[in-house]
Scaffold this motif. Sequence first.
Motif, mmCIF file in Angstrom:
data_model
loop_
_atom_site.group_PDB
_atom_site.id
_atom_site.type_symbol
_atom_site.label_atom_id
_atom_site.label_comp_id
_atom_site.label_asym_id
_atom_site.label_seq_id
_atom_site.Cartn_x
_atom_site.Cartn_y
_atom_site.Cartn_z
ATOM 1 N N THR A 138 51.775 20.202 28.777
ATOM 2 C CA THR A 138 51.213 21.489 28.382
ATOM 3 C C THR A 138 49.977 21.833 29.184
ATOM 4 O O THR A 138 49.246 20.939 29.631
ATOM 5 C CB THR A 138 50.878 21.492 26.864
ATOM 6 O OG1 THR A 138 50.485 22.810 26.470
ATOM 7 C CG2 THR A 138 49.747 20.521 26.546
ATOM 8 N N VAL A 140 46.354 22.894 29.306
ATOM 9 C CA VAL A 140 45.211 22.831 28.395
ATOM 10 C C VAL A 140 44.244 23.976 28.669
ATOM 11 O O VAL A 140 43.764 24.628 27.739
ATOM 12 C CB VAL A 140 44.474 21.478 28.529
ATOM 13 C CG1 VAL A 140 43.286 21.417 27.571
ATOM 14 C CG2 VAL A 140 45.426 20.332 28.246
ATOM 15 N N THR A 141 43.932 24.217 29.945
ATOM 16 C CA THR A 141 43.037 25.308 30.310
ATOM 17 C C THR A 141 43.513 25.950 31.607
ATOM 18 O O THR A 141 44.235 25.342 32.394
ATOM 19 C CB THR A 141 41.583 24.827 30.516
ATOM 20 O OG1 THR A 141 41.544 23.897 31.600
ATOM 21 C CG2 THR A 141 41.021 24.189 29.267
ATOM 22 N N PRO A 151 37.856 20.274 28.898
ATOM 23 C CA PRO A 151 37.246 19.866 27.626
ATOM 24 C C PRO A 151 37.831 18.553 27.123
ATOM 25 O O PRO A 151 38.979 18.502 26.665
ATOM 26 C CB PRO A 151 37.595 21.027 26.690
ATOM 27 C CG PRO A 151 38.843 21.610 27.263
ATOM 28 C CD PRO A 151 38.788 21.393 28.743
ATOM 29 N N ARG A 153 37.289 16.671 24.503
ATOM 30 C CA ARG A 153 37.698 16.614 23.089
ATOM 31 C C ARG A 153 39.035 17.320 22.879
ATOM 32 O O ARG A 153 39.909 16.790 22.168
ATOM 33 C CB ARG A 153 36.624 17.253 22.214
ATOM 34 C CG ARG A 153 36.994 17.280 20.731
ATOM 35 C CD ARG A 153 35.885 17.836 19.871
ATOM 36 N NE ARG A 153 34.698 16.982 19.903
ATOM 37 C CZ ARG A 153 33.594 17.240 19.218
ATOM 38 N NH1 ARG A 153 33.513 18.320 18.464
ATOM 39 N NH2 ARG A 153 32.566 16.415 19.288
ATOM 40 N N ASP A 154 39.220 18.486 23.503
ATOM 41 C CA ASP A 154 40.476 19.228 23.340
ATOM 42 C C ASP A 154 41.651 18.456 23.931
ATOM 43 O O ASP A 154 42.767 18.476 23.382
ATOM 44 C CB ASP A 154 40.374 20.600 24.015
ATOM 45 C CG ASP A 154 39.427 21.536 23.285
ATOM 46 O OD1 ASP A 154 39.153 22.621 23.830
ATOM 47 O OD2 ASP A 154 38.967 21.171 22.187
ATOM 48 N N ILE A 155 41.418 17.790 25.051
ATOM 49 C CA ILE A 155 42.485 17.018 25.689
ATOM 50 C C ILE A 155 42.920 15.872 24.779
ATOM 51 O O ILE A 155 44.115 15.677 24.517
ATOM 52 C CB ILE A 155 42.016 16.483 27.055
ATOM 53 C CG1 ILE A 155 41.792 17.647 28.029
ATOM 54 C CG2 ILE A 155 43.037 15.499 27.630
ATOM 55 C CD1 ILE A 155 41.062 17.256 29.293
ATOM 56 N N THR A 157 42.454 15.575 21.565
ATOM 57 C CA THR A 157 43.059 16.131 20.351
ATOM 58 C C THR A 157 44.507 16.529 20.586
ATOM 59 O O THR A 157 45.378 16.281 19.741
ATOM 60 C CB THR A 157 42.247 17.346 19.865
ATOM 61 O OG1 THR A 157 40.910 16.943 19.557
ATOM 62 C CG2 THR A 157 42.890 17.960 18.633
ATOM 63 N N THR A 158 44.784 17.128 21.735
ATOM 64 C CA THR A 158 46.158 17.511 22.078
ATOM 65 C C THR A 158 47.073 16.297 22.095
ATOM 66 O O THR A 158 48.195 16.331 21.578
ATOM 67 C CB THR A 158 46.195 18.206 23.451
ATOM 68 O OG1 THR A 158 45.433 19.415 23.398
ATOM 69 C CG2 THR A 158 47.619 18.535 23.868
ATOM 70 N N SER A 162 50.052 15.454 19.313
ATOM 71 C CA SER A 162 51.415 15.361 19.840
ATOM 72 C C SER A 162 52.055 14.015 19.547
ATOM 73 O O SER A 162 53.202 13.776 19.943
ATOM 74 C CB SER A 162 51.398 15.600 21.363
ATOM 75 O OG SER A 162 50.860 16.874 21.678
#
Length: 242
Positions: A138, A140-141, A151, A153-155, A157-158, A162
């Motif tokens: 996916t 991410v940005t 980011p 944290r976002d990575i 979390t993804t 998943s």
Amino acid sequence: MRVKDMPLADQPRERLLASGAAALADRELLALLLGSGSRGVSAVELASQLIAHCGDLGELARSEAHRLLAVPGVGPAKAARVAAAFHLVRRAQAEPERSRITCSADIASAAAPLLHGQPRERLVVVVCDGRGAVLRRTVVTEGGSDHTPAPVRDIVTTVLLSGGAAFGLAHNHPSGSLDPSPADVEVTARLHEAADTVGLRFLDHVIVTDTAWRRVPGPPATNARLHNTSSCMASPRTNDNA
């Protein structure tokens, strides 16, 4: 000469139906997408002008619809049709398949369909299970032509959402450069730390262009661990085409 004034056997549509798309030149295939020409210009001639305006077919494939509107005779309908066709190709190339990540080259290969031909930098995470099978790929940005946010944290979390146990990261350089920036190296080190904290395995971070890929070096201890784990992941290098 207008296409409809050509002998029937010479018209692009009839030749495609009789001999297949491989028998047509780029400008003829594009002419079929355009559907018609403009005042005093045939569809084939307009297609040639459109390719010349973008520089080559590859640049045309990467162009957004509004860029095509600068060519006289190309209106919103024609521009949208061409942009949609090339985008469908990218979607088809990005269809998910349950591949397995065993080395850095596999990360580059898994992420490439989401990165090739993009005019802006994108950051793609490839999420794997404990055996390396790809669960998800996916974006991410997406940023500008020479940078995109990463980011941490976002990575992470993804990956966790998943159901992943491991992950790799890839981003493109629309300029074609394979040289990692200081920010690329920094985020790689931070991701190794973050992954260790939550019990994930960070496989690697690679830069992908349309023709090659290269590892972003991590901390020395991490590079040694990669060497011990997988010989294919051992050396920070470009691929054979670099």
